[in-house]
Design a protein around this motif. Structure first.
Motif, PDB file in Angstrom:
ATOM      1  N   LYS A  33       0.828  -1.203   0.000  1.00  0.00           N
ATOM      2  CA  LYS A  33       0.000   0.000   0.000  1.00  0.00           C
ATOM      3  C   LYS A  33       0.865   1.256   0.000  1.00  0.00           C
ATOM      4  CE  LYS A  33      -0.678   0.735   4.984  1.00  0.00           C
ATOM      5  NZ  LYS A  33      -1.684   0.879   6.057  1.00  0.00           N
ATOM      6  N   PHE A  34       0.240   2.310  -0.502  1.00  0.00           N
ATOM      7  CA  PHE A  34       0.827   3.654  -0.465  1.00  0.00           C
ATOM      8  C   PHE A  34      -0.270   4.610  -0.014  1.00  0.00           C
ATOM      9  CE2 PHE A  34       0.845   7.761  -2.603  1.00  0.00           C
ATOM     10  CZ  PHE A  34       2.057   8.289  -2.178  1.00  0.00           C
ATOM     11  N   LEU A  35       0.053   5.457   0.979  1.00  0.00           N
ATOM     12  CA  LEU A  35      -0.939   6.399   1.483  1.00  0.00           C
ATOM     13  C   LEU A  35      -0.232   7.663   1.936  1.00  0.00           C
ATOM     14  CD1 LEU A  35      -3.930   6.934   2.231  1.00  0.00           C
ATOM     15  CD2 LEU A  35      -3.398   6.063   4.526  1.00  0.00           C
ATOM     16  N   THR A  36      -0.698   8.801   1.461  1.00  0.00           N
ATOM     17  CA  THR A  36      -0.161  10.077   1.913  1.00  0.00           C
ATOM     18  C   THR A  36      -1.318  10.937   2.420  1.00  0.00           C
ATOM     19  OG1 THR A  36       1.182  12.005   1.301  1.00  0.00           O
ATOM     20  CG2 THR A  36      -0.302  11.140  -0.375  1.00  0.00           C
ATOM     21  N   THR A  37      -1.063  11.635   3.520  1.00  0.00           N
ATOM     22  CA  THR A  37      -2.088  12.466   4.161  1.00  0.00           C
ATOM     23  C   THR A  37      -1.529  13.856   4.395  1.00  0.00           C
ATOM     24  OG1 THR A  37      -3.007  10.532   5.290  1.00  0.00           O
ATOM     25  CG2 THR A  37      -3.638  12.691   6.133  1.00  0.00           C
ATOM     26  N   TYR A  38      -2.251  14.857   3.917  1.00  0.00           N
ATOM     27  CA  TYR A  38      -1.884  16.256   4.131  1.00  0.00           C
ATOM     28  C   TYR A  38      -2.917  16.856   5.083  1.00  0.00           C
ATOM     29  CZ  TYR A  38      -0.162  20.961   3.012  1.00  0.00           C
ATOM     30  OH  TYR A  38       0.389  22.220   3.093  1.00  0.00           O
ATOM     31  N   THR A  39      -2.435  17.427   6.211  1.00  0.00           N
ATOM     32  CA  THR A  39      -3.335  17.923   7.253  1.00  0.00           C
ATOM     33  C   THR A  39      -3.242  19.437   7.358  1.00  0.00           C
ATOM     34  OG1 THR A  39      -3.100  15.863   8.504  1.00  0.00           O
ATOM     35  CG2 THR A  39      -3.945  17.786   9.695  1.00  0.00           C
ATOM     36  N   ILE A  40      -4.403  20.087   7.379  1.00  0.00           N
ATOM     37  CA  ILE A  40      -4.488  21.547   7.472  1.00  0.00           C
ATOM     38  C   ILE A  40      -5.322  21.899   8.701  1.00  0.00           C
ATOM     39  CG2 ILE A  40      -5.211  23.667   6.321  1.00  0.00           C
ATOM     40  CD1 ILE A  40      -5.089  22.111   3.668  1.00  0.00           C
ATOM     41  N   PRO A  41      -4.733  22.495   9.752  1.00  0.00           N
ATOM     42  CA  PRO A  41      -5.550  22.983  10.869  1.00  0.00           C
ATOM     43  C   PRO A  41      -6.440  24.139  10.408  1.00  0.00           C
ATOM     44  CG  PRO A  41      -3.227  22.812  11.478  1.00  0.00           C
ATOM     45  CD  PRO A  41      -3.294  22.679   9.993  1.00  0.00           C
ATOM     46  N   LEU A  42      -7.672  24.145  10.894  1.00  0.00           N
ATOM     47  CA  LEU A  42      -8.615  25.197  10.495  1.00  0.00           C
ATOM     48  C   LEU A  42      -8.847  26.153  11.663  1.00  0.00           C
ATOM     49  CD1 LEU A  42     -11.044  23.043   8.330  1.00  0.00           C
ATOM     50  CD2 LEU A  42      -9.149  24.480   7.573  1.00  0.00           C
ATOM     51  N   SER A  43     -10.022  26.151  12.256  1.00  0.00           N
ATOM     52  CA  SER A  43     -10.312  27.136  13.297  1.00  0.00           C
ATOM     53  C   SER A  43      -9.552  26.868  14.591  1.00  0.00           C
ATOM     54  CB  SER A  43     -11.817  27.178  13.578  1.00  0.00           C
ATOM     55  OG  SER A  43     -12.262  25.919  14.087  1.00  0.00           O
ATOM     56  N   HIS A  44      -9.129  25.619  14.800  1.00  0.00           N
ATOM     57  CA  HIS A  44      -8.349  25.266  15.983  1.00  0.00           C
ATOM     58  C   HIS A  44      -7.329  24.199  15.586  1.00  0.00           C
ATOM     59  CE1 HIS A  44      -7.318  23.554  19.939  1.00  0.00           C
ATOM     60  NE2 HIS A  44      -7.664  24.741  20.431  1.00  0.00           N
ATOM     61  N   PRO A  45      -6.073  24.321  16.056  1.00  0.00           N
ATOM     62  CA  PRO A  45      -5.031  23.376  15.626  1.00  0.00           C
ATOM     63  C   PRO A  45      -5.315  21.929  15.973  1.00  0.00           C
ATOM     64  CG  PRO A  45      -4.044  25.322  16.626  1.00  0.00           C
ATOM     65  CD  PRO A  45      -5.522  25.431  16.860  1.00  0.00           C
ATOM     66  N   LEU A  46      -6.073  21.669  17.044  1.00  0.00           N
ATOM     67  CA  LEU A  46      -6.357  20.295  17.451  1.00  0.00           C
ATOM     68  C   LEU A  46      -7.802  19.888  17.219  1.00  0.00           C
ATOM     69  CD1 LEU A  46      -4.431  20.177  20.859  1.00  0.00           C
ATOM     70  CD2 LEU A  46      -3.707  19.197  18.688  1.00  0.00           C
ATOM     71  N   ASP A  47      -8.711  20.815  17.375  1.00  0.00           N
ATOM     72  CA  ASP A  47     -10.137  20.477  17.389  1.00  0.00           C
ATOM     73  C   ASP A  47     -10.829  20.657  16.044  1.00  0.00           C
ATOM     74  OD1 ASP A  47      -9.704  20.019  20.043  1.00  0.00           O
ATOM     75  OD2 ASP A  47     -10.586  21.906  20.731  1.00  0.00           O
ATOM     76  N   ASP A  48     -10.123  21.130  15.051  1.00  0.00           N
ATOM     77  CA  ASP A  48     -10.749  21.355  13.735  1.00  0.00           C
ATOM     78  C   ASP A  48      -9.685  21.197  12.670  1.00  0.00           C
ATOM     79  OD1 ASP A  48     -12.420  21.974  11.679  1.00  0.00           O
ATOM     80  OD2 ASP A  48     -12.676  24.085  12.214  1.00  0.00           O
ATOM     81  N   LYS A  49      -9.724  20.076  11.956  1.00  0.00           N
ATOM     82  CA  LYS A  49      -8.685  19.766  10.971  1.00  0.00           C
ATOM     83  C   LYS A  49      -9.303  19.321   9.652  1.00  0.00           C
ATOM     84  CE  LYS A  49      -5.159  18.134  14.267  1.00  0.00           C
ATOM     85  NZ  LYS A  49      -4.301  16.989  14.624  1.00  0.00           N
ATOM     86  N   LEU A  50      -8.622  19.656   8.588  1.00  0.00           N
ATOM     87  CA  LEU A  50      -8.966  19.177   7.249  1.00  0.00           C
ATOM     88  C   LEU A  50      -7.837  18.276   6.776  1.00  0.00           C
ATOM     89  CD1 LEU A  50     -11.045  19.530   4.863  1.00  0.00           C
ATOM     90  CD2 LEU A  50      -9.402  21.156   3.917  1.00  0.00           C
ATOM     91  N   GLN A  51      -8.200  17.071   6.330  1.00  0.00           N
ATOM     92  CA  GLN A  51      -7.199  16.129   5.831  1.00  0.00           C
ATOM     93  C   GLN A  51      -7.505  15.758   4.384  1.00  0.00           C
ATOM     94  OE1 GLN A  51      -7.284  12.855   8.710  1.00  0.00           O
ATOM     95  NE2 GLN A  51      -5.439  13.678   9.685  1.00  0.00           N
ATOM     96  N   ILE A  52      -6.446  15.717   3.601  1.00  0.00           N
ATOM     97  CA  ILE A  52      -6.540  15.295   2.209  1.00  0.00           C
ATOM     98  C   ILE A  52      -5.701  14.030   2.058  1.00  0.00           C
ATOM     99  CG2 ILE A  52      -6.163  15.936  -0.195  1.00  0.00           C
ATOM    100  CD1 ILE A  52      -6.256  18.883   0.736  1.00  0.00           C
ATOM    101  N   LYS A  53      -6.346  12.948   1.624  1.00  0.00           N
ATOM    102  CA  LYS A  53      -5.660  11.661   1.535  1.00  0.00           C
ATOM    103  C   LYS A  53      -5.610  11.184   0.091  1.00  0.00           C
ATOM    104  CE  LYS A  53      -6.889  10.045   6.169  1.00  0.00           C
ATOM    105  NZ  LYS A  53      -7.419   8.916   6.976  1.00  0.00           N
ATOM    106  N   LEU A  54      -4.498  10.588  -0.266  1.00  0.00           N
ATOM    107  CA  LEU A  54      -4.298   9.990  -1.580  1.00  0.00           C
ATOM    108  C   LEU A  54      -3.661   8.626  -1.361  1.00  0.00           C
ATOM    109  CD1 LEU A  54      -4.238  10.258  -4.718  1.00  0.00           C
ATOM    110  CD2 LEU A  54      -1.952  11.259  -4.456  1.00  0.00           C
ATOM    111  N   GLY A  55      -4.279   7.572  -1.912  1.00  0.00           N
ATOM    112  CA  GLY A  55      -3.756   6.247  -1.632  1.00  0.00           C
ATOM    113  C   GLY A  55      -3.930   5.272  -2.782  1.00  0.00           C
TER     114      GLY A  55
END
Length: 603
Positions: A310-332
């Motif tokens: 398997k191959f999986l990459t995840t890009y994480t972007i904090p939104l309104s709060h660094p821990l409590d609100d995150k956007l993740q973009i995954k490609l696998g």
């Protein structure tokens, strides 16, 4: 009842001393140990021996009074043995104990209405009726002063602190009057050593500006910074000497983690597939914890194994709060195996395993996850996937665009690596439609629940329930890829069977042969109950029952497995060895047994 205990003094962990041996008689173990503590170390010279003997009576009296015995008497007898060590024999009569008649703990100032003080007051282990223990009294005094400092009452001091003993009636009154003064507040929080944007770091502060000071709030800030994964070292320093206008400045010293880290791993899957082959695995994980000043991060993992690369990459972007609100973009891109494939052997008049249903999947997924006020995690996602597989001799290559929403909550009874109690529950819904890019209409529902509790310190129970349903047209079931179907089996499902090998099957005539394939079902119902007993604090034995299956309409055939387990609570988490015995002979599996070795907490 007063248990009598006799003891001989030891010096440096040994009975041997060239100058003096001491024996104490007539006391219980606690009083005897206290007498030895007050007597101090044995002498190393004739001068020290004479000083030691001179102070024996006073030291024994002090030892008795510190534990509430004010009428004690002691007699000493010294026996000289030529050039050898002298023998000091102390015979002690403790007399009646002094009991606490009244405890007067009074706090003046802002601390009087502090919930933390009221909570501490309830827990004080010094009550009327107890035997007077001056050590406990000093401990309570220290606790109250420490609590005041921890809660920001830096001007706090004792107005009165005393023990009044009435020897005639063997009673004592304890008086502790404490003036807390005002409570200080947390001032400006500054960060040093980080390249993250200051406003980004400020969002990590878990308390409001000008909040009442407490070390608990500073610990929460430290925990939040650790949880980000950005920093190798963190120091949260209250600058007490820099107090201005009743506010305590806080300085946070940060040491960032390396910009890039690469982890190499090697492992094996033994008996984790339907053919029980030995499968080596090699993995490489590349992490960049901080890509820019706004806290973006990435993690890329590559795992090679002959069965499941398997191959999986995840890009994480904090939104309104660094821990409590995150956007993740995954490609696998990954390959997986499911169920069992078999060919009918006419000579043996039985089916023979030939492998598993194989699929290759590519995916792109966008997920937003938010932490709600009640500690629920709310996630919603869009996932586009394309999966290739061969079923019943037909090649499939469907595409799906799934819109999902999920709720999850985890509660841990303690912060250890293996909590004694707690639960985790999760619910999810995914929807695909031909008008929105999916090969067929699909509604996928899942619910999972896990509960852990411990009774009488040694008896631990773990239960779990997994439910699932796919709502789709009967004619379109083959278009639903294996990764979206339900299978059972494995260490987190039904032990005694390999990973994802259980479920409904299809028989297909291919020439003179009959091909049987476990293709997965549209329903899932699996439950488990496990009893664990602690032999020692770090070892426990277990017994479990797993039951259920994946199935289609009118085809529910529950599979049951039982077995024992041995668990080691290692410094890095529990390591569990379970042996599962399948009690059912299914159409694709004989009754069998399997060893499961797992690591990590269930919560």
């Amino acid at each position: 009842m007063f248990l009598i205990f006799s003891a001989t003094a030891r010096a440096d962990g040994s009975d041997k001393n060239d100058w003096l041996r001491v024996e104490v008689h007539g006391l219980n173990k606690a009083l005897t140990n206290n007498v030895f503590a007050h007597l101090g170390p044995l002498p190393d010279s004739d001068v020290q021996r004479r000083a030691y003997l001179f102070n024996v009576s006073d030291n024994v009296t002090a030892a008795l009074q510190s534990l509430g015995y004010f009428h004690g008497k002691n007699e000493q007898k010294v026996t000289r043995d030529g050039d050898g060590p002298w023998l000091l024999n102390i015979q002690v009569t403790p007399g009646p104990a002094v009991h606490i008649r009244y405890v007067d703990i009074r706090v003046d100032g802002e601390m009087r209405n502090d919930p933390a003080f009221n909570q501490w007051l309830v827990s004080v282990n010094m009550r009327p009726g107890d035997v007077l223990d001056q050590g406990t009294y000093e401990e309570v005094k220290s606790q109250l002063l420490s609590l005041a400092l921890a809660q920001g009452y830096f001007d706090g001091k004792y107005i009165t602190s005393r023990i009044t003993v009435n020897r005639d009636i063997n009673s004592a009154t304890i008086t502790l009057h404490f003036s807390s003064g005002q409570r200080y507040h947390i001032g400006r929080v500054s960060f040093d050593g980080s390249k993250l944007a200051p406003e980004f770091l400020q969002r990590l502060i878990p308390f409001q500006p000008d909040a009442p000071y407490s070390t608990g709030k500073l610990s929460a800030l430290n925990s939040a910074l650790i949880e980000t994964g950005y920093f190798a070292n963190i120091k949260v320093i209250p600058e007490i000497e820099a107090i201005r206008n009743d506010k305590v400045p806080v300085r946070v010293q940060l040491t960032p983690k390396p910009h890039d880290t690469i982890d190499l791993g090697f492992g094996v899957d033994l008996g984790n597939t339907a053919d029980n082959n030995f499968q080596p695995r090699v993995s490489l994980t590349w992490r960049t914890p901080r890509l820019n000043r706004w806290g973006h991060s990435q993690e890329t993992s590559i795992e090679w194994s002959r069965q499941r690369p398997k191959f999986l990459t995840t890009y994480t972007i904090p939104l309104s709060h660094p821990l409590d609100d995150k956007l993740q973009i995954k490609l696998g891109l990954l390959r997986d195996k499911y169920g069992v494939t078999q060919i009918y052997d006419a000579k043996a008049r039985d089916f023979t395993n030939t492998g598993q249903l194989e699929s290759t999947k590519g995916l792109v997924e966008i997920i937003r996850q938010q932490k709600l006020h009640s500690n629920w995690l709310l996630g919603y996602s869009i996932q586009a996937l394309q999966e290739s597989y061969k079923q019943s001799g037909t090649e499939y290559d469907p595409q799906f665009v799934l819109f999902g929403v999920g709720l999850q909550k985890t509660v841990r009874g303690d912060n250890t690596l293996d909590p004694m109690s707690g639960y985790r529950t999760s619910y999810s819904v995914e929807y695909g439609d031909p008008n929105l890019g999916s090969a067929t209409q699909l509604i996928k529902l899942q619910a999972r629940y896990l509960w852990v509790d411990t009774f009488f310190k040694k008896h631990r129970f773990v239960t779990r329930l997994d439910l699932g349903i796919n709502i789709a047209s009967d004619s379109d079931l083959a278009k639903i890829p294996p990764s979206l179907r339900y299978f059972a089996g494995g260490d987190s499902s039904i032990r005694g069977y390999s990973y994802q090998e259980l479920g409904p099957y299809l028989d297909t005539k291919t020439g003179d042969d009959v091909l049987r394939e476990v293709v997965g079902g549209r329903y899932l119902a699996v439950g488990s109950i496990e009893y664990q007993y602690y032999i020692t604090p770090t070892w426990r034995i277990a017994a479990f029952v797993d039951a259920g299956n994946a199935y289609d309409k009118g085809q529910f055939k529950p599979v049951i497995a039982v077995g024992p387990g041995l668990h080691w609570l290692s410094p890095v988490g529990p390591i569990k060895l379970d042996v599962g015995f399948g009690l059912n002979k299914t159409d694709t599996q004989n009754r069998q047994w399997r060893i499961h070795l797992t690591m990590g907490s269930v919560l």
